[in-house]
Scaffold this motif. Structure first.
Motif, PDB file in Angstrom:
ATOM      1  N   HIS A 175     -17.887  36.715   4.446  1.00 16.55           N
ATOM      2  CA  HIS A 175     -18.385  37.775   5.317  1.00 16.55           C
ATOM      3  C   HIS A 175     -19.767  38.300   4.943  1.00 16.55           C
ATOM      4  O   HIS A 175     -20.445  38.857   5.797  1.00 16.55           O
ATOM      5  CB  HIS A 175     -17.399  38.947   5.328  1.00 16.55           C
ATOM      6  N   ALA A 176     -20.172  38.147   3.700  1.00 11.97           N
ATOM      7  CA  ALA A 176     -21.499  38.631   3.304  1.00 11.97           C
ATOM      8  C   ALA A 176     -22.520  37.524   3.531  1.00 11.97           C
ATOM      9  O   ALA A 176     -22.941  36.828   2.614  1.00 11.97           O
ATOM     10  CB  ALA A 176     -21.487  39.066   1.838  1.00 11.97           C
ATOM     11  N   PHE A 177     -22.930  37.351   4.810  1.00 11.77           N
ATOM     12  CA  PHE A 177     -23.817  36.229   5.157  1.00 11.77           C
ATOM     13  C   PHE A 177     -25.171  36.352   4.468  1.00 11.77           C
ATOM     14  O   PHE A 177     -25.841  35.364   4.207  1.00 11.77           O
ATOM     15  CB  PHE A 177     -24.015  36.165   6.677  1.00 11.77           C
ATOM     16  N   ALA A 178     -25.595  37.595   4.193  1.00  7.86           N
ATOM     17  CA  ALA A 178     -26.892  37.808   3.546  1.00  7.86           C
ATOM     18  C   ALA A 178     -26.804  37.733   2.035  1.00  7.86           C
ATOM     19  O   ALA A 178     -27.757  38.068   1.337  1.00  7.86           O
ATOM     20  CB  ALA A 178     -27.452  39.171   3.961  1.00  7.86           C
ATOM     21  N   LEU A 179     -25.664  37.292   1.502  1.00  9.54           N
ATOM     22  CA  LEU A 179     -25.457  37.240   0.063  1.00  9.54           C
ATOM     23  C   LEU A 179     -26.544  36.407  -0.615  1.00  9.54           C
ATOM     24  O   LEU A 179     -26.880  35.313  -0.163  1.00  9.54           O
ATOM     25  CB  LEU A 179     -24.081  36.637  -0.233  1.00  9.54           C
ATOM     26  N   ASP A 180     -27.070  36.954  -1.697  1.00 12.34           N
ATOM     27  CA  ASP A 180     -28.103  36.262  -2.470  1.00 12.34           C
ATOM     28  C   ASP A 180     -27.609  34.870  -2.865  1.00 12.34           C
ATOM     29  O   ASP A 180     -26.520  34.708  -3.427  1.00 12.34           O
ATOM     30  CB  ASP A 180     -28.404  37.088  -3.727  1.00 12.34           C
TER      31      ASP A 180
END
Length: 925
Positions: A175-180
């Motif tokens: 769900h955290a598509f912007a995850l580093d």
């Protein structure tokens, strides 16, 4: 937000004793709470850690435990404390053993990691404002990385804590598509280590599973991949891309259009080859449907332009997105090649493509070109060449499909460009020079229409022309290309398939807004060119419903004044500039002693001001003539200026104001009607004016009944319709279909097409114009249930529902999925659980479950696809999929006495793919 989740007490709370426990407690209760982001707090912490009053692992655990409460929501505090922990190892004697951040006790260490993962999840919460996210994402990510890289050994830790960590990692990866990107591999390594420690060998958390999670989640297993031969999903997708071509999620916006392709592919759970097969079959079905409705052989097909001219380029962009998502280029191209070969090289007697080509030749589209090129390129040849030139097919395979594709382009325009020693884009740019006449432009455009291979180059030429001319303030060049597009709306349609039309509109608006005739040498030509620009903007915004805030080079441009061009202003409403302009222009146009419109008049009035007052000037003159205060010859002389290039661009507002005044006076002013007739039947009336005002005029003239008029109004109405070149339906009888029933008929037509095996279409935005969102969704649900009782497959009904609920549409369209899940669904469950006496069951429960699960999956895949293609985490359906799932899970949990609600929850939680994608259904139900 950072919330306490009500889990079992943290192991850290029972493991400390003495001064460490006291300091830890004070930190949680007071220091962090009362000194948010304060340098005093940092100095206190540094002193406590350096002096040994509290160890670094204890402080790390204390901070991360405290971060689960609301007290640490302030981003400055979070950043300061994360940095404090990371800097702390440098405070100790470098000759001593390296400082560690994790406690020695395995449970304490894993509990600390769990809290770090919870903080990381909270940091990526989509409900957080962007400025909060940007300030904390780096520090929290770096701290988490320090804790898990290299992967710690938790061999003797609690299995429950390990499971919690694995679930948190799944949530982050899914769900955290912007995850580093630097965090992804360490997180996967940690999940693998913990799953091996737990001894899970079922593959659910193995390394292969974790690395493939992002490409496999979101695929529905409640109904499976569906029918083997189904064109519903892809046909609806193609329809959306073309009908909303100039919108944010249409064909012209390549990034978003690509995201829709990615999301559709991921949601269907089809293999790549099968997806391409369905896509190509759907494309041909849409072309055949379009061809069967052709009434004018001279009219170019927008569907053909989209499929042959635009789709190959979208497929090239689709390839780049899937490669980023882990699918090898070789696999992508092999699947595409096999799917296209299946369609092209199959049995001609049963091939839908061969049938379409035969239909096309019988329609005789070549007749649309007189004394120019004839359409020698078939759809199959044009599409295959486009795939070849996009790098998706190799030369050997292209020749296998069509032996005529020996290397050179089959496009006649490209051949001419080669002969001229240049590329097609440069050639078209030279041909569409500012000295190109209107007639020559129309002939050249006809050649472009008939050649799909040239469409992208033409659209790019137009885009560059707008961009360069607006940057340079070149009104002549911008006016010329605007005039060509406004006079040839098919060209505007073609451009809208390939580029963001809003960018052309914003470029033109920026010039129109700032332009001042005071310093130009020839204000007459300048105003005429500027008028062409304004007409283009008005036509484009009306034709494609361009709205919202437009920006040109990061600054907002004002479009509101165009919507007020038909306003009749009373003297108190004038600004000082408008009052002066009104007097100047009324005298110049409608004073018998006037010598015409001098250059000084043009230089003294900003075009924006002229547009604001011109309808008032015109209508004031018409009223004066009706009251015999103005000579008719003077009135007609003034009107003649509006039928020339100087002021013709101001007519849309004038005609609409005239129509409104005629209606308000109940057709009692012959003078107003005569002026309207003179304008509409003039051969000098700019074509865009009729496109913008024609429908309003036709409606007005249809209302004239029982009133004596100075001429035959019915004949004028028919003449206007003829000049417009469109078919206007007669008024619907009161006994026939009501406007409110049209959405139901549209849904029924779509379902009938599905049942007959044809390409369906449903214009949802148009349906929402005629009825409320809730009424439409209830009607839609009702018709779906009727259809599956009369032969439509439940799987096809589900796919239509996913299209309706999970496809992003124009701005200000109500968010259909949240409304369906949170408003319509509860009322359906009430009807299921408490049917009224004599009332039928509200529908098929299994279909409802399939729609819920599939729509949420599609929403999740869309969010993920948008991040892949644009790098932005956006939620175009009105709410994030995780938020909708969370609210749905809570709603179902609170329906403790609802048997149907329990059944829905049970069926959703039984789906491995659904629960993996939405873990809330595991923890809350």
């Amino acid at each position: 937000m950072f919330l306490w989740r009500g889990k079992a007490p943290h192991p850290h709370t029972h493991a400390l004793a003495g001064s460490e426990a006291e300091i830890s407690s004070r930190l949680r209760a007071n220091a962090i709470r009362y000194y948010p982001g304060d340098a005093v707090l940092q100095a206190y912490l540094k002193g406590a850690i350096q002096s040994g009053l509290i160890s670094l692992p204890t402080f790390t655990a204390t901070f991360l435990l405290a971060a689960r409460s609301r007290a640490l929501r302030e981003p400055t505090t979070l950043s300061l404390l994360c940095k404090t922990i990371q800097d702390a190892p440098s405070w100790f004697d470098p000759s001593a053993a390296p400082a560690t951040l994790l406690p020695e006790d395995p449970d304490l260490a894993l509990g600390t990691v769990r809290d770090a993962l919870e903080l990381l999840k909270a940091t990526y919460d989509p409900m957080l404002p962007a400025h909060h996210f940007q300030r904390v994402v780096g520090p929290v990510g770096n701290l988490s990385l320090s804790l898990i890289n290299p992967t710690p050994n938790f061999a003797n830790a609690s299995g429950t804590l390990a499971l919690d960590c694995i679930q948190s990692i799944r949530d982050l990866l899914l769900h955290a598509f912007a995850l580093d990107q630097n965090l992804r591999q360490p997180l996967e390594n940690l999940a693998l280590s913990l799953s091996l420690f737990l001894g899970e060998n079922d593959g659910s958390t193995s390394r292969g599973s974790m690395s493939n999670t992002r490409s496999s989640f979101g695929q529905v297993d409640i109904l499976g991949p569906g029918l083997e031969n189904d064109i519903t999903t892809c046909s609806l997708l193609l329809f959306h891309l073309i009908i909303d071509r100039a919108k944010a999620y249409g064909s012209g916006h390549e990034t978003h259009a690509t995201a829709l392709l990615v999301a559709t592919f991921r949601t269907t759970a089809w293999s790549l080859q099968r997806f391409f097969t369905q896509l190509f079959q759907s494309a041909v079905a849409c072309l055949s449907m379009d061809l069967s409705h052709v009434t004018n052989k001279r009219s170019p097909s927008l569907w053909n332009a989209f499929i042959a001219g635009r789709l190959p380029r979208l497929l090239a962009s689709f390839e780049r997105a899937l490669v980023m998502d882990g699918i090898p280029t070789t696999e992508y191209r092999a699947a595409l090649r096999e799917a296209w070969a299946t369609l092209c090289l199959g049995d001609p007697l049963s091939s839908s493509l061969a049938h379409y080509e035969n239909m096309w030749s019988l329609v005789g589209a070549n007749h649309s070109l007189e004394n120019t090129d004839k359409l020698a390129v078939s759809f199959t040849r044009a599409f295959t060449y486009q795939l070849l030139s996009s790098g998706l097919l190799d030369q050997a395979f292209a020749v296998r499909i069509d032996p005529g594709l020996t290397g050179e382009s089959p496009s006649r325009l490209q051949a001419e460009a080669r002969e001229a020693g240049t590329d097609l884009g440069t050639y078209l740019n030279q041909r569409f020079s500012t000295d190109l006449t209107a007639n020559d432009a129309q002939v050249l455009l006809q050649r472009v229409y008939s050649d799909p291979i040239s469409h992208a180059a033409f659209a790019e030429t137009v885009y560059k022309r707008f961009d360069i001319a607006s940057s340079n303030g070149d009104v002549e060049t911008l006016g010329h290309i605007s005039r060509i597009l406004s006079a040839n709306e098919t060209a505007m349609d073609l451009v809208s398939l390939h580029v963001e039309l809003s960018s052309l509109v914003s470029s033109a608006l920026a010039v129109a807004e700032e332009y001042d005739c005071e310093a130009v040498g020839d204000p007459q030509s300048a105003v005429g060119n500027l008028g062409d620009i304004v007409l283009f903007v008005q036509l484009a915004t009306a034709r494609f419903k361009v709205s919202g805030i437009l920006k040109y080079k990061s600054r907002a441009v004002d479009m509101s004044y165009l919507g007020r061009a038909d306003a009749i202003l009373m003297p108190p409403a004038f600004t000082g500039e408008e009052a002066r302009a009104f007097k100047t222009w009324f005298k110049a146009l409608f004073d018998k002693n006037s010598e015409g419109i001098e250059d000084g008049v043009l230089r003294s009035t900003r075009p924006k001001t002229l547009l604001a007052i011109v309808a008032t000037v015109f209508l004031s003159a018409v009223r004066a003539a009706a009251e015999r205060k103005l000579d008719l010859d003077v009135l007609n002389n003034g009107i003649s200026y509006f039928l020339g290039p100087l002021l013709g661009w101001t007519l849309p507002g004038i005609v609409l104001a005239l129509v409104r005044e005629i209606r308000l006076t109940r057709f009692q002013s012959p003078q107003h009607l005569n002026v309207l007739r003179v304008l509409l039947l003039s051969p000098k009336l700019p074509r865009p004016v009729l496109s913008l005002c024609g429908p309003s005029v036709v409606r007005l003239l249809s209302e004239v009944q029982g009133v004596s008029q100075p001429f035959d109004v019915a004949a004028l109405r028919l003449e206007v319709i003829k000049v417009m070149g469109v078919t206007v339906a007669e008024p619907i009888p009161t006994s026939s279909l009501r406007w409110a029933d049209q959405p139901r008929r549209a849904v029924q037509n779509a379902l009938a097409l599905i049942q007959s095996g044809k390409a369906p279409f449903l214009h949802v935005t148009a349906c929402l114009v005629e009825t409320s969102t809730t009424d439409f969704l209830q009607t839609f649900w009702s018709e779906l249930n009727v259809s599956i009782k009369t032969g439509v497959m439940a799987d096809a009904a589900r796919r239509l529902a996913v299209f309706v609920l999970a496809t992003p549409r124009v701005p200000r369209t109500p968010p259909l999925m949240p409304i369906f899940l949170h408003n319509v669904l509860p009322s359906l469950l009430d009807e299921f659980d408490n049917p009224k006496l004599g009332q039928t069951i509200p529908g098929d429960l299994e279909l409802l479950i399939a729609i819920i699960s599939s729509s949420l999956m599609a929403a999740l895949q869309l969010e993920r696809a948008l991040y892949i293609t644009s790098g932005e985490q956006v939620y175009p359906l009105g709410s994030s999929s995780s938020s909708m799932a969370r609210r749905l899970a809570l709603d179902l949990r609170h329906r403790k006495i609802s048997s149907k609600g329990k059944l829905i929850a049970q069926r959703l939680t039984s789906s491995q793919a659904f629960v993996t994608s939405f873990p809330i259904f595991k923890t809350e139900i």
